[in-house]
Structures are given as C-alpha cells and as structure tokens.
Design an enzyme around this catalytic site. Sequence first.
Site, PDB file in Angstrom:
ATOM      1  N   HIS A  29       0.835  -1.199   0.000  1.00  0.00           N
ATOM      2  CA  HIS A  29       0.000   0.000   0.000  1.00  0.00           C
ATOM      3  C   HIS A  29       0.865   1.242   0.000  1.00  0.00           C
ATOM      4  CE1 HIS A  29       0.295   1.655   4.139  1.00  0.00           C
ATOM      5  NE2 HIS A  29       0.445   0.407   4.525  1.00  0.00           N
ATOM      6  N   CYS A  30       0.274   2.318  -0.476  1.00  0.00           N
ATOM      7  CA  CYS A  30       0.912   3.628  -0.392  1.00  0.00           C
ATOM      8  C   CYS A  30       0.063   4.471   0.559  1.00  0.00           C
ATOM      9  CB  CYS A  30       1.065   4.262  -1.772  1.00  0.00           C
ATOM     10  SG  CYS A  30      -0.503   4.632  -2.580  1.00  0.00           S
ATOM     11  N   ILE A  31       0.037   5.745   0.400  1.00  0.00           N
ATOM     12  CA  ILE A  31      -0.648   6.615   1.353  1.00  0.00           C
ATOM     13  C   ILE A  31      -2.161   6.439   1.336  1.00  0.00           C
ATOM     14  CG2 ILE A  31      -1.084   9.035   1.967  1.00  0.00           C
ATOM     15  CD1 ILE A  31       1.783   9.625   1.041  1.00  0.00           C
TER      16      ILE A  31
END
Length: 114
Positions: A29-31
């Site tokens: 995942h990213c932000i």
Amino acid sequence: MAKMDKYEEMADKIVGLAGGKDNIAAYQHCITRLRFDVRDKGKVDAEAIGKLPGSLGTNWSGNQLQVIIGQAVDDVYKLIAEKNGLATSATIGDDGAAPADGEKQRFSVMTVFQ
C-alpha cells in the site's frame, strides 16, 4: 459503527475477487491505495472490488490493481492480511529504504508469492 466495521466485507472478499492468493504476486500500500500486483488481470473482478464497502474506486497501472481507500489504508491493509493469512513486512520509503526515525511512513510492502 466502529471505524473498521465498514472494511470487514472488503477484507473477507477482496482476495477472491482479485483472483485468489495464487493470482497475487505482491500486496502493498501507499498513502491512500492498496496495491495488488496480479499475474492474470483476467481473473480480477475490478468492478466488484470497486463496489465493496470502503472502496472509493479502482485503477489499473500495468498489472497492478490499485484500490482507493483513503487515510485508513494502513489499517485496511493489516486487516486484509490478517483475515487472509498474509504476512506483512517492514515499512519502506519511496526510494526502497526504511524511513529514518521520525520520518513519515510512506509505503508498506508484503510479497505474497515471488
């Protein structure tokens, strides 16, 4: 409704809708987005994933399905990993290195299959 209750159905269904564990090469995942690197895009029901409670939509980038979650993405990432028997790994930054003490976490990676 508790904060994570709206993500329970997603956690229960998303791996199957992504074609199953065998179709997932990596999960990260990213932000704001969950990211599923998949082996066969044809096995993924992105439309159904986009309609799951808690999903704000989906986007493809090559063979990576991105599921837009928002700021709760880290908690949702962990819930999906826990419910599906997926191990999480160390947090890394955009440059591939672990963030320095006090630096904001930007990206978590967990490889399911290599």
